[in-house]
Design a protein around this motif. Structure first.
Motif, mmCIF file in Angstrom:
data_model
loop_
_atom_site.group_PDB
_atom_site.id
_atom_site.type_symbol
_atom_site.label_atom_id
_atom_site.label_comp_id
_atom_site.label_asym_id
_atom_site.label_seq_id
_atom_site.Cartn_x
_atom_site.Cartn_y
_atom_site.Cartn_z
ATOM 1 N N ASN A 118 0.824 -1.204 0.000
ATOM 2 C CA ASN A 118 0.000 0.000 0.000
ATOM 3 C C ASN A 118 0.863 1.261 0.000
ATOM 4 O O ASN A 118 0.572 2.236 -0.703
ATOM 5 C CB ASN A 118 -0.942 0.000 1.198
ATOM 6 N N THR A 119 1.941 1.239 0.769
ATOM 7 C CA THR A 119 2.866 2.375 0.778
ATOM 8 C C THR A 119 3.492 2.567 -0.601
ATOM 9 O O THR A 119 3.616 3.699 -1.092
ATOM 10 C CB THR A 119 3.960 2.157 1.830
ATOM 11 N N ALA A 120 3.853 1.457 -1.255
ATOM 12 C CA ALA A 120 4.422 1.531 -2.602
ATOM 13 C C ALA A 120 3.413 2.127 -3.576
ATOM 14 O O ALA A 120 3.755 2.953 -4.429
ATOM 15 C CB ALA A 120 4.855 0.140 -3.060
ATOM 16 N N ARG A 121 2.138 1.687 -3.447
ATOM 17 C CA ARG A 121 1.104 2.220 -4.331
ATOM 18 C C ARG A 121 0.970 3.738 -4.161
ATOM 19 O O ARG A 121 0.836 4.483 -5.136
ATOM 20 C CB ARG A 121 -0.221 1.525 -4.011
ATOM 21 N N LYS A 122 1.003 4.206 -2.899
ATOM 22 C CA LYS A 122 0.866 5.648 -2.632
ATOM 23 C C LYS A 122 2.070 6.425 -3.150
ATOM 24 O O LYS A 122 1.922 7.519 -3.712
ATOM 25 C CB LYS A 122 0.677 5.871 -1.140
ATOM 26 N N PRO A 177 -15.894 -13.512 2.938
ATOM 27 C CA PRO A 177 -16.339 -12.137 3.190
ATOM 28 C C PRO A 177 -15.196 -11.273 3.724
ATOM 29 O O PRO A 177 -14.441 -11.690 4.595
ATOM 30 C CB PRO A 177 -17.433 -12.326 4.256
ATOM 31 N N GLY A 178 -15.070 -10.084 3.179
ATOM 32 C CA GLY A 178 -14.030 -9.156 3.607
ATOM 33 C C GLY A 178 -12.786 -9.164 2.748
ATOM 34 O O GLY A 178 -11.940 -8.268 2.861
ATOM 35 N N ASP A 179 -12.654 -10.160 1.865
ATOM 36 C CA ASP A 179 -11.449 -10.254 1.028
ATOM 37 C C ASP A 179 -11.285 -9.032 0.130
ATOM 38 O O ASP A 179 -10.192 -8.465 0.008
ATOM 39 C CB ASP A 179 -11.484 -11.521 0.170
ATOM 40 N N LYS A 197 -8.868 -3.837 -1.464
ATOM 41 C CA LYS A 197 -9.183 -2.439 -1.792
ATOM 42 C C LYS A 197 -8.318 -1.479 -0.980
ATOM 43 O O LYS A 197 -7.815 -0.474 -1.497
ATOM 44 C CB LYS A 197 -10.663 -2.194 -1.528
ATOM 45 N N LYS A 198 -8.124 -1.783 0.305
ATOM 46 C CA LYS A 198 -7.315 -0.923 1.167
ATOM 47 C C LYS A 198 -5.855 -0.924 0.743
ATOM 48 O O LYS A 198 -5.147 0.073 0.917
ATOM 49 C CB LYS A 198 -7.445 -1.378 2.617
#
Length: 453
Positions: A94-98, A166-168, A173-174
């Motif tokens: 996620n940090t890499a994506r940002k 459920p929740g995957d 997404k996050k």
């Protein structure tokens, strides 16, 4: 994509111990892919334990390790202790994506995700412009892997997003933070775990839940489940393809292998498309991909030229010629009710006068109506005038019985492998389809070995 140690510290909220590397780090959870200045994430998998490969990773050049155990690797190795290395892997991705900051297109749905992913990646640009999930890397490990293995110089990432529980989708997404979503066909795949078709819609729809006008959603105008999905997005820009929408198809023609050519209309212009992917349903997949290109203002002519070159993925409608004028259709990567019906009809359209044979494995994870569904498949096989049906597993036998055509049932795949030589596939079309866990790729491999041209 490499990250600075400072970015990794920011992602995990801890400095760790040992020497912090002076240069950017390549992040991987696969010890085989470790190179100089790597951060190796030692995860516990179903079949192996990443901690067993820490020594090997260091020998190959890893200068940093993430583990859920406290390690004493000396002062030269940077050690980051985390109670769940898999979660740490996702945070780093996620940090890499940002840090990268480009456009992320999330592909979800029930069937056809990987094909739409490949078509969308091609529509948006070349390999220099677009990073995409390899194969079907679409889960809590595969998606972070896809992000972290991008070069970081691309304009787009096209990421496949799957869900079994459920929740995957919300978890993925996050990590990915997509600003565009494309939906493939939605059916009862994994319904057993997600709570029926409504549970599937809710889970898949969580990708766009709460989206505003700065994000976009690509859906089919004629798909009821897609319409339900669009209601979950309270304000996203919705791009529809299909009859009466800004982009639609006409004059669809299939060649002798069922590979479509067609025309599309967009803004009073007509464009010709000649795909390399078999199956009339690929027309819809292409329209979804081209809708994404339109959304990002990509030249439509260039997008069409690139999608025309997309080839089938392994074991996904691959066409092989075999001895004595036979045709093997390898579509055994996975199966749901909808995709199996489509494949049966596709194979039936090929060389109409040739006898059709189907090798069918169990279709799994379809909920409480699995026996009824297999019987429906058997009826469709009969209606499409197949001459022979060979079935494998615990459920596929219901399709054989319902079809009433010539055939045999095998409880185990090895039994069919031992029997293959006795069947005559000369001048026939043989379709192989079943769920991933049945391992029907063993059958297609054996057929090609026995009946090689």
């Amino acid at each position: 994509m490499r990250l600075t140690p400072q970015n990794i510290i920011k992602a995990l909220g801890k400095k760790g111990s040992g020497r912090i590397p002076p240069s950017n780090l390549y992040i991987t959870n696969d010890s085989r892919k470790v190179k100089e200045n790597s951060l190796f994430v030692a995860m516990n998998g179903k079949k192996t334990n990443g901690k067993k490969f820490i020594k090997q990773a260091i020998q190959k050049g890893a200068s940093a390790i993430i583990s859920n155990e406290k390690l004493n690797l000396g002062k030269k190795i940077w050690v980051l202790n985390h109670k769940d290395p898999q979660t740490a892997y996702g945070k780093i991705a996620n940090t890499a994506r940002k840090e990268w900051g480009g456009n992320v297109i999330g592909i979800t749905g029930s069937i056809g995700k990987s094909t739409i992913k490949d078509l969308t990646a091609a529509a948006l640009g070349t390999n220099e412009d677009v990073a995409a999930s390899p194969y079907s890397f679409n889960n809590e490990i595969g998606l972070p892997y896809s992000i972290l293995n991008a070069k970081g110089t691309e304009k787009y990432m096209v990421l496949e997003m799957g869900a079994k529980n459920p929740g995957d989708i919300n978890y993925l997404k996050k990590i990915a933070e997509p600003n565009c979503a494309i939906y493939s066909f939605i059916c009862n795949s994994h319904a057993e775990y997600l709570g029926g078709i409504q549970g599937v819609i809710k889970e898949k729809g969580s990708l766009v839940s709460g989206w505003k006008e700065d994000k976009s959603l690509v859906i089919s105008s004629k798909n009821n489940h897609h319409r339900e999905i669009s209601k979950l997005s309270s304000g996203a820009k919705i791009i529809k393809w299909g009859p009466g929408e800004q982009i639609d198809s006409e004059e669809i023609k299939l060649d002798k292998y069922g590979i479509p050519s067609f025309k599309i209309k967009y803004k009073n212009k007509t464009y010709k498309v000649n795909l390399s992917l078999p199956g009339s349903f690929q027309v819809g997949n292409s329209l979804a991909a081209l809708s994404a290109a339109i959304n990002f203002n990509v030249d439509l002519n260039n997008a069409i030229t690139r999608i025309e070159k997309v080839k089938p993925l392994p074991h996904r409608k691959e066409i092989h010629e075999i001895r004595n004028d036979g045709i093997l259709l390898d579509d055994c990567y996975n199966a749901g009710a909808k995709s199996t019906k489509e494949s049966i009809r596709w194979a039936s359209s090929i060389s109409v006068k040739r006898p059709k044979v189907m090798i069918l494995g169990d279709i799994l994870e379809t909920g409480n109506n699995e026996i009824k569904m297999h019987k429906e498949i058997g009826k469709i096989i009969k209606d499409n005038q197949y001459s022979q049906l060979l079935t494998v597993g615990n459920l596929a036998k219901h399709a054989l019985k319902e079809s009433g055509i010539d055939g045999s049932h095998y409880q185990k795949i090895d039994d069919l492998l031992n029997d293959l030589k006795k069947y005559d596939f000369s001048a026939k079309v043989i379709l192989v389809k079943g769920s991933r866990s049945i391992r029907l790729e063993k059958i297609t491999k054996k057929i090609r070995e026995i009946f090689s041209t």
